[in-house]
Design a protein around this motif. Structure first.
Motif, PDB file in Angstrom:
ATOM      1  N   THR A 375       0.839  -1.202   0.000  1.00  0.00           N
ATOM      2  CA  THR A 375       0.000   0.000   0.000  1.00  0.00           C
ATOM      3  C   THR A 375       0.872   1.250   0.000  1.00  0.00           C
ATOM      4  OG1 THR A 375      -1.699  -1.174   1.266  1.00  0.00           O
ATOM      5  CG2 THR A 375      -1.839   1.228   1.197  1.00  0.00           C
ATOM      6  N   ILE A 376       1.904   1.229   0.829  1.00  0.00           N
ATOM      7  CA  ILE A 376       2.801   2.377   0.928  1.00  0.00           C
ATOM      8  C   ILE A 376       3.584   2.564  -0.365  1.00  0.00           C
ATOM      9  CG2 ILE A 376       4.774   3.355   2.167  1.00  0.00           C
ATOM     10  CD1 ILE A 376       3.812   1.828   4.651  1.00  0.00           C
ATOM     11  N   THR A 377       4.189   1.482  -0.856  1.00  0.00           N
ATOM     12  CA  THR A 377       5.030   1.609  -2.043  1.00  0.00           C
ATOM     13  C   THR A 377       4.213   1.973  -3.275  1.00  0.00           C
ATOM     14  OG1 THR A 377       4.901  -0.802  -2.290  1.00  0.00           O
ATOM     15  CG2 THR A 377       6.853   0.088  -1.220  1.00  0.00           C
ATOM     16  N   SER A 378       2.975   1.516  -3.338  1.00  0.00           N
ATOM     17  CA  SER A 378       2.139   1.846  -4.494  1.00  0.00           C
ATOM     18  C   SER A 378       1.835   3.335  -4.548  1.00  0.00           C
ATOM     19  CB  SER A 378       0.837   1.044  -4.445  1.00  0.00           C
ATOM     20  OG  SER A 378       1.069  -0.315  -4.620  1.00  0.00           O
ATOM     21  N   ILE A 379       1.527   3.927  -3.400  1.00  0.00           N
ATOM     22  CA  ILE A 379       1.222   5.355  -3.361  1.00  0.00           C
ATOM     23  C   ILE A 379       2.479   6.183  -3.622  1.00  0.00           C
ATOM     24  CG2 ILE A 379       0.536   7.238  -1.816  1.00  0.00           C
ATOM     25  CD1 ILE A 379      -1.538   5.313  -0.631  1.00  0.00           C
ATOM     26  N   VAL A 380       3.590   5.806  -3.012  1.00  0.00           N
ATOM     27  CA  VAL A 380       4.838   6.550  -3.193  1.00  0.00           C
ATOM     28  C   VAL A 380       5.303   6.490  -4.646  1.00  0.00           C
ATOM     29  CG1 VAL A 380       7.290   6.623  -2.578  1.00  0.00           C
ATOM     30  CG2 VAL A 380       5.567   6.297  -0.806  1.00  0.00           C
ATOM     31  N   SER A 381       5.070   5.339  -5.296  1.00  0.00           N
ATOM     32  CA  SER A 381       5.557   5.171  -6.670  1.00  0.00           C
ATOM     33  C   SER A 381       4.894   6.113  -7.653  1.00  0.00           C
ATOM     34  CB  SER A 381       5.334   3.728  -7.133  1.00  0.00           C
ATOM     35  OG  SER A 381       3.967   3.485  -7.393  1.00  0.00           O
ATOM     36  N   LYS A 382       3.735   6.633  -7.299  1.00  0.00           N
ATOM     37  CA  LYS A 382       3.017   7.539  -8.193  1.00  0.00           C
ATOM     38  C   LYS A 382       3.426   8.994  -7.994  1.00  0.00           C
ATOM     39  CE  LYS A 382      -1.027   4.560  -8.700  1.00  0.00           C
ATOM     40  NZ  LYS A 382      -0.466   3.387  -8.024  1.00  0.00           N
ATOM     41  N   LYS A 383       4.374   9.212  -7.107  1.00  0.00           N
ATOM     42  CA  LYS A 383       4.822  10.570  -6.819  1.00  0.00           C
ATOM     43  C   LYS A 383       6.279  10.775  -7.227  1.00  0.00           C
ATOM     44  CE  LYS A 383       1.630  11.043  -2.895  1.00  0.00           C
ATOM     45  NZ  LYS A 383       0.859  12.213  -3.378  1.00  0.00           N
ATOM     46  N   LYS A 384       6.705  12.025  -7.193  1.00  0.00           N
ATOM     47  CA  LYS A 384       8.081  12.364  -7.507  1.00  0.00           C
ATOM     48  C   LYS A 384       8.800  12.875  -6.264  1.00  0.00           C
ATOM     49  CE  LYS A 384       7.176  13.661 -12.329  1.00  0.00           C
ATOM     50  NZ  LYS A 384       7.304  14.740 -13.336  1.00  0.00           N
ATOM     51  N   ALA A 385      10.114  12.852  -6.336  1.00  0.00           N
ATOM     52  CA  ALA A 385      10.896  13.410  -5.233  1.00  0.00           C
ATOM     53  C   ALA A 385      10.502  14.866  -5.036  1.00  0.00           C
ATOM     54  CB  ALA A 385      12.382  13.291  -5.544  1.00  0.00           C
ATOM     55  N   GLY A 386      10.278  15.263  -3.782  1.00  0.00           N
ATOM     56  CA  GLY A 386       9.836  16.614  -3.469  1.00  0.00           C
ATOM     57  C   GLY A 386       8.356  16.692  -3.171  1.00  0.00           C
ATOM     58  N   ASP A 387       7.577  15.703  -3.661  1.00  0.00           N
ATOM     59  CA  ASP A 387       6.157  15.647  -3.321  1.00  0.00           C
ATOM     60  C   ASP A 387       6.005  15.253  -1.854  1.00  0.00           C
ATOM     61  OD1 ASP A 387       5.585  16.264  -5.915  1.00  0.00           O
ATOM     62  OD2 ASP A 387       4.979  14.233  -6.495  1.00  0.00           O
ATOM     63  N   THR A 388       4.830  15.468  -1.304  1.00  0.00           N
ATOM     64  CA  THR A 388       4.578  15.113   0.088  1.00  0.00           C
ATOM     65  C   THR A 388       3.503  14.036   0.196  1.00  0.00           C
ATOM     66  OG1 THR A 388       2.925  16.868   0.356  1.00  0.00           O
ATOM     67  CG2 THR A 388       5.215  17.400   0.914  1.00  0.00           C
ATOM     68  N   VAL A 389       3.569  13.281   1.279  1.00  0.00           N
ATOM     69  CA  VAL A 389       2.522  12.318   1.615  1.00  0.00           C
ATOM     70  C   VAL A 389       2.080  12.585   3.038  1.00  0.00           C
ATOM     71  CG1 VAL A 389       3.293  10.508   0.050  1.00  0.00           C
ATOM     72  CG2 VAL A 389       4.243  10.614   2.350  1.00  0.00           C
ATOM     73  N   LYS A 390       0.822  12.252   3.313  1.00  0.00           N
ATOM     74  CA  LYS A 390       0.292  12.398   4.667  1.00  0.00           C
ATOM     75  C   LYS A 390       0.293  11.040   5.350  1.00  0.00           C
ATOM     76  CE  LYS A 390      -4.128  13.164   5.374  1.00  0.00           C
ATOM     77  NZ  LYS A 390      -5.435  13.845   5.471  1.00  0.00           N
ATOM     78  N   LEU A 391       0.947  10.958   6.491  1.00  0.00           N
ATOM     79  CA  LEU A 391       1.040   9.713   7.243  1.00  0.00           C
ATOM     80  C   LEU A 391       0.216   9.816   8.520  1.00  0.00           C
ATOM     81  CD1 LEU A 391       4.888   8.976   7.061  1.00  0.00           C
ATOM     82  CD2 LEU A 391       3.092   8.184   5.509  1.00  0.00           C
ATOM     83  N   THR A 392      -0.610   8.805   8.764  1.00  0.00           N
ATOM     84  CA  THR A 392      -1.293   8.670  10.040  1.00  0.00           C
ATOM     85  C   THR A 392      -0.509   7.666  10.869  1.00  0.00           C
ATOM     86  OG1 THR A 392      -3.442   9.119   9.026  1.00  0.00           O
ATOM     87  CG2 THR A 392      -3.454   8.083  11.196  1.00  0.00           C
ATOM     88  N   LEU A 393      -0.014   8.116  12.022  1.00  0.00           N
ATOM     89  CA  LEU A 393       0.905   7.312  12.827  1.00  0.00           C
ATOM     90  C   LEU A 393       0.296   6.958  14.175  1.00  0.00           C
ATOM     91  CD1 LEU A 393       4.091   9.498  12.231  1.00  0.00           C
ATOM     92  CD2 LEU A 393       3.524   7.364  11.050  1.00  0.00           C
ATOM     93  N   LEU A 394       0.541   5.740  14.597  1.00  0.00           N
ATOM     94  CA  LEU A 394       0.191   5.304  15.939  1.00  0.00           C
ATOM     95  C   LEU A 394       1.483   5.018  16.693  1.00  0.00           C
ATOM     96  CD1 LEU A 394      -1.795   4.272  18.141  1.00  0.00           C
ATOM     97  CD2 LEU A 394      -1.616   2.007  17.054  1.00  0.00           C
ATOM     98  N   SER A 395       1.703   5.737  17.790  1.00  0.00           N
ATOM     99  CA  SER A 395       2.896   5.500  18.594  1.00  0.00           C
ATOM    100  C   SER A 395       2.675   4.264  19.452  1.00  0.00           C
ATOM    101  CB  SER A 395       3.193   6.713  19.487  1.00  0.00           C
ATOM    102  OG  SER A 395       4.243   6.410  20.400  1.00  0.00           O
ATOM    103  N   LEU A 396       3.526   3.281  19.283  1.00  0.00           N
ATOM    104  CA  LEU A 396       3.398   2.060  20.071  1.00  0.00           C
ATOM    105  C   LEU A 396       3.844   2.279  21.514  1.00  0.00           C
ATOM    106  CD1 LEU A 396       4.616  -0.659  17.538  1.00  0.00           C
ATOM    107  CD2 LEU A 396       2.308   0.213  17.954  1.00  0.00           C
TER     108      LEU A 396
END
Length: 416
Positions: A375-396
């Motif tokens: 899921t992560i690599t598929s979304i990142v692959s459609k972007k270029k260096a310098g683009d941004t992604v939004k991450l939802t993080l859960l701190s363990l």
């Protein structure tokens, strides 16, 4: 899932937009894509070659077979492991004679039934020299008349030397221009001119039910220049390999077998619309047939163009993490309330700037639930260096959920 050319799957992500391309072959495109007028099933259309009529199966085969080659992978090993096609055994029928060939660009003569005959040869076998031995065989598609050939990355993986055998039997040593394991695409070059380059069609015009032809070398040198016939079974079929790479493929029931990897999936205009790469042999624990997959040519073109120009895929965006996927079973074992991708290593300072730490779990990326690392690599692959992604993080550690924006960095350097 197995590769059509090796044990294990090596399908991968498509990095759209690495190089801008169109249908006119201008700029730095490695080959031109001819866009048909109307649907792919129209009776006639205008093409770059001036031939826009739907062809018979015989005409398609006659047109494209000269543009599909046999690619042989030689390695500095005596194990005869299958890295890129049909496994070749020292005493097996695939290689009765393992004599090597001359330098890059030299015509190695003709090859029949796996034997090297005529032309230039070093005259030493792998057994005698203890150096090179055949590791596997696959297919390739000629992209230009001056010797550029597109194939799968797993066809050329770990090769110490590469040999190309044309449809007319002439053989040449090939030079690796660039190989990209992320997309499972590679570009090689032989020193030859006047070759029959393939015509490439617009894979976005494909529809489920369209007739297609798979052309390649099932069994490697045993069954060269074979054509199998079928239909487009599905489009944009997401396939995830064992390394977590995902991509959208053309699914076809045209027979694809070991040795077909890197070969052509062709529409009924005689245009290459996909590069055959893998097949499913089991579904739900039962054996399966007729489940082959090809890389859409529209996705392959920018990758091959970048390999030709730079030797690697330029400006590929990466998030800069490594870790492991926590599925529902693992989550229950460790008492976790969510599933996602746990970060174990950070290699990008952009993540650190955004407050991401080792031990954080990515549960969503761009509001898409992380069901697998693919899921992560598929979304990142459609972007270029310098683009941004939004991450939802859960701190363990704290159990708190946060959302951050992270700038993607560039992955540079040639593929191994």
């Amino acid at each position: 899932m197995i590769s059509a050319c090796s044990i294990g799957v090596f399908v991968a992500l498509v990095n759209n937009g690495v190089v801008q391309f169109g249908s006119n072959g201008s700029g730095n495109s490695a080959f031109a894509i001819t866009k048909m007028i109307g649907s792919s099933s129209s009776a006639a259309a205008s093409t770059a070659s001036g031939s826009g009529k739907v062809l018979t199966k015989q005409q398609v085969s006659e047109k494209v077979i000269p543009s599909v080659v046999l690619v042989q992978n030689y390695q500095n090993t005596s194990s005869g492991l299958d890295f890129s096609g049909t496994s070749t055994q020292q005493n097996g029928s695939a290689y009765d004679d393992t004599s090597y060939f001359g330098g890059y660009g030299q015509d190695g003569g003709t090859q029949q039934n796996g034997r090297q005959s005529g032309g230039t040869s070093s005259g030493s076998t792998s057994e005698e020299s203890g150096s090179l031995s055949p590791a596997g065989e696959g297919s390739g598609v000629i992209t230009s008349s001056d010797g550029y050939i597109m194939t799968n990355a797993h066809v050329v993986e770990s090769a110490s030397a590469l040999k190309v055998v044309l449809n007319n039997g002439k053989s040449y040593e090939a030079k690796l221009i660039g190989s990209d394991t992320v997309t499972d695409l590679a570009l090689i070059k032989i020193n030859a001119t006047g070759l029959t380059a393939a015509e490439f069609g617009d894979s976005s015009n494909l529809k489920i039910g369209d007739e297609v032809v798979a052309i390649g070398n099932p069994g490697g040198s045993e069954l060269v220049s074979s054509a199998t016939f079928g239909n487009v079974s599905a489009l944009n079929r997401t396939i995830t390999d064992e390394n977590g790479y995902s991509r959208e493929c053309i699914q076809t029931d045209a027979a694809i077998n070991p040795g077909n990897s890197g070969g052509a999936l062709v529409n009924m205009y005689g245009q290459v619309v996909g590069i055959n790469s893998s097949k499913l042999t089991q579904v739900g624990g039962t054996s399966a047939e007729g489940l082959g997959f090809a890389i859409p040519i529209n996705d392959a073109q920018p990758i091959i163009s970048s390999l030709k120009q730079y030797g690697y895929v330029k400006d590929r965006a990466v998030l800069g993490i490594s870790g492991r996927m926590i599925d529902s079973v693992t989550a229950r074992i460790y008492g976790l309330s969510s599933t996602g991708f746990v970060i174990q290593k950070i290699t990008s300072t952009e993540l650190t700037k955004a407050g991401v730490t080792v031990g954080d779990m990515i549960t969503k990326i761009d509001d898409t639930t992380v069901a697998s690392s693919g899921t992560i690599t598929s979304i990142v692959s459609k972007k270029k260096a310098g683009d941004t992604v939004k991450l939802t993080l859960l701190s363990l550690q704290t159990g708190k959920t946060t959302t951050v924006s992270v700038k993607l960095t560039a992955q540079t350097g040639k593929s191994a």
